[in-house]
Design an enzyme around this catalytic site. Structure first.
Site, mmCIF file in Angstrom:
data_model
loop_
_atom_site.group_PDB
_atom_site.id
_atom_site.type_symbol
_atom_site.label_atom_id
_atom_site.label_comp_id
_atom_site.label_asym_id
_atom_site.label_seq_id
_atom_site.Cartn_x
_atom_site.Cartn_y
_atom_site.Cartn_z
ATOM 1 N N LYS A 163 0.749 -1.244 0.079
ATOM 2 C CA LYS A 163 0.040 -0.124 -0.055
ATOM 3 C C LYS A 163 0.829 1.113 0.007
ATOM 4 O O LYS A 163 0.362 2.268 -0.293
ATOM 5 C CB LYS A 163 -0.895 0.025 1.226
ATOM 6 C CG LYS A 163 -1.643 -1.143 1.281
ATOM 7 C CD LYS A 163 -2.710 -1.243 0.528
ATOM 8 C CE LYS A 163 -3.783 -2.442 0.895
ATOM 9 N NZ LYS A 163 -4.761 -2.816 0.147
HETATM 10 C C1 PLP Z 1 -1.121 -7.838 2.298
HETATM 11 C C2 PLP Z 1 -2.260 -7.630 1.387
HETATM 12 N N1 PLP Z 1 -2.200 -8.469 0.322
HETATM 13 C C3 PLP Z 1 -3.196 -8.281 -0.436
HETATM 14 C C4 PLP Z 1 -4.078 -7.720 -0.410
HETATM 15 C C5 PLP Z 1 -5.174 -7.517 -1.529
HETATM 16 O O1 PLP Z 1 -4.958 -6.485 -2.667
HETATM 17 P P1 PLP Z 1 -6.007 -5.974 -3.300
HETATM 18 O O2 PLP Z 1 -7.212 -5.252 -2.222
HETATM 19 O O3 PLP Z 1 -5.576 -4.634 -4.117
HETATM 20 O O4 PLP Z 1 -6.743 -6.919 -4.072
HETATM 21 C C6 PLP Z 1 -4.092 -6.575 0.611
HETATM 22 C C7 PLP Z 1 -5.196 -5.527 1.047
HETATM 23 O O5 PLP Z 1 -5.743 -5.170 0.002
HETATM 24 C C8 PLP Z 1 -3.084 -6.543 1.462
HETATM 25 O O6 PLP Z 1 -3.128 -5.696 2.692
HETATM 26 N N1 LIG Z 2 -6.441 -5.010 2.240
HETATM 27 C C1 LIG Z 2 -6.831 -3.749 2.323
HETATM 28 C C2 LIG Z 2 -8.349 -3.232 2.149
HETATM 29 C C3 LIG Z 2 -8.535 -2.210 1.569
HETATM 30 O O1 LIG Z 2 -8.353 -2.352 0.234
HETATM 31 P P1 LIG Z 2 -7.855 -1.175 -0.603
HETATM 32 O O2 LIG Z 2 -6.822 -1.364 -1.429
HETATM 33 O O3 LIG Z 2 -9.095 -0.576 -1.305
HETATM 34 O O4 LIG Z 2 -7.438 0.141 0.135
HETATM 35 C C4 LIG Z 2 -6.402 -3.121 3.722
HETATM 36 O O5 LIG Z 2 -5.212 -3.875 4.010
HETATM 37 O O6 LIG Z 2 -6.842 -2.564 4.261
#
Ligand code: PLP
Ligand SMILES: N[C@@H](CCOP(=O)(O)O)C(=O)O
Length: 465
Positions: A112
């Site tokens: 993120k």
């Molecule tokens: C460690 C981790 N892996 C995978 C994901 C999944 O990613 P996305 O929500 O973009 O599919 C998340 C949160 O979204 C995450 O925090």
């Molecule tokens: N896995 C995410 C959930 C939120 O997803 P986002 O990519 O739309 O912000 C988290 O860790 O908060």
């Protein structure tokens, strides 16, 4: 460059406007009206660029001159200055043509940071220019929250409210958020699950009348286009490091809200040769069921050892559906209406296209733990639980072993000591130096019921900037 809503009824927006918004007024998500296209020659000419230089190449067409190039370059440099590895997104080999793309080298140890460090600087820049104050509201299953807080904590024009599901994030994840004590940072532990948090955020964007006059909500979740845009970059970066664009590369992506893998899909649409894109899910497998058996129905959310992926309603799947239905906003509005009853069914055409674009695989906790154990025994590389799901999905679905398969390592194992311990590790993975005293720091957060009125009242009473 204009941005349009997936439901076809909201006004189109400019880049800066889309950064300062969340949901479109018709309930849809914003996407670029057209995608920049890069030829193989142009992509090949980027080999050897630094991550920051490449980010400028990939992102500037989306910004479309609304921010002067020199300022955009500075924002990008500032965003990645705090990463712990010079490569920003280093690749590690774990097997024959099998690679891990370490996306956890940023300040909060999850992928993120790539988008939220950038978004924090971008918001600060735009808001100062406009002399505007905003309220950032976000939902987190553990990682978005701390990355967003880290990105926004020093922004004078932002109050940030993050909702996490009470007792359903790891202790490290919670403390990364709740030990940030700046006055403009507000953590709410909601008595519910991640979908409840996300629903409340979306409902708040739809009706912002609870805010004092002149304030508006801004999203830090991947409903904000800028999040997706910044995540496209590392697909190009990894591919270039592994012989692309001359040879295609495959990616396996631990998936929850569908933002990260959607960025990969966009990279391929922009000209990057990608062989396979693998959707890797935990037991909350709605996306795997949708692709494999056209079963896009909500089940009860399960609490797994990969909590950040404990998501049932994947926001960005709507952006994907928009393309699968030839950008027909009315069809998407009807589908999303159907989904309110608990399930939606894709048309034969959409399903066929989805299966051409994506492989998918579900990995439960028991198998995920075996994978952490197996990879560690063979390579001494310690995976976090989310990444282990990606590795297993890659192995199960891979169709060409002569091409590199890159698994996105979305978090550092030190964020999930419980899972790592259950996988047989006797000592917890160490937190990096800047977080060494995390468990000695003071925490501040409010536990609130899953009630919109109560949360809005809390927000009104705690605005600081
Ligand atoms: C460690 C981790 N892996 C995978 C994901 C999944 O990613 P996305 O929500 O973009 O599919 C998340 C949160 O979204 C995450 O925090
Ligand atoms: N896995 C995410 C959930 C939120 O997803 P986002 O990519 O739309 O912000 C988290 O860790 O908060």
């Amino acid at each position: 460059m204009k941005y349009i809503s997936t439901r076809g009824q909201a006004p189109s927006l400019s880049f800066e406007e889309v950064v300062l918004t969340g949901l479109a007024s018709d309930g849809g998500l914003y996407v670029p009206e057209t995608l920049p296209q890069f030829s193989h020659e142009e992509i090949a000419s980027w080999a050897g660029l630094s991550y920051q230089e490449l980010a400028f190449k990939v992102m500037s067409p989306f910004v479309a001159g609304e921010i002067p190039d020199a300022d955009l370059r500075r924002l990008i440099d500032d965003a990645y200055a705090g990463f712990r590895h010079e490569a920003i997104a280093p690749l590690v080999q774990t097997g024959h043509n099998e690679w891990i793309l370490e996306l956890f080298q940023g300040p909060t140890l999850a992928f993120k940071d790539f988008a939220l460090q950038f978004l924090g600087h971008l918001l600060d820049y735009i808001l100062k220019k406009r002399d505007q104050k905003v309220v950032v509201m976000g939902a987190t299953s553990g990682d978005t929250g701390s990355a967003a807080i880290e990105g926004c904590r020093r922004c004078e024009n932002i109050d940030i409210f993050i909702l996490h599901p009470h007792n359903r994030v790891s202790n490290v994840q919670r403390r990364q958020m709740t030990t940030v004590l700046e006055g403009n940072v507000h953590n709410i532990a909601l008595d519910g699950n991640f979908d409840d948090c996300q629903n409340m955020v979306k409902a708040s964007f739809a009706d912002q009348s609870f805010l004092p006059q002149g304030r508006q909500l801004v999203a830090v979740n991947s409903i904000n286009w800028a999040r997706i845009m910044a995540q496209i970059v590392y697909y190009f970066y990894a591919s270039l490091a592994l012989g692309g664009p001359a040879r295609p590369v495959s990616f396996s992506v631990p998936t929850g809200n569908f933002g990260d893998i959607f960025a990969g899909y966009l990279a391929s649409r922009m000209g990057l040769p990608i062989d396979q894109l693998v959707i890797a899910t935990n037991s909350n497998d709605i996306l795997h069921r949708a692709i494999s058996s056209n079963d896009h129905s909500k089940h009860e959310l399960q609490h797994t050892l990969s909590p950040s992926m404990d998501i049932m309603v994947s926001s960005n799947f709507e952006r994907m559906l928009f393309d699968l239905y030839d950008r027909d906003g009315a069809a998407i509005a009807a589908l999303m209406e159907e989904f309110k009853s608990g399930a939606m069914h894709l048309s034969e055409g959409a399903l066929t296209r989805a299966r051409e674009l994506f492989a998918s695989h579900k990995v439960d906790d028991a198998r995920m733990l075996e994978v952490i154990r197996d990879v560690f025994e063979k390579t001494e590389y310690l995976l976090d639980p989310h990444t282990a799901i990606g590795v297993e999905a890659a192995r199960a679905t891979r169709r060409n072993r002569d091409l590199p398969m890159v698994c996105l390592a979305t978090a550092h194992p030190a964020k999930f000591p419980e899972a790592v311990r259950q996988a047989g590790q006797e000592t917890d993975p160490q937190l990096p130096h800047h977080m060494a005293d995390l468990f000695q720091r003071e925490e501040r957060y409010e536990v609130l019921p899953n009630d919109t009125e109560t949360v809005h009242k809390f927000m009104r009473e705690h605005l600081a900037c």
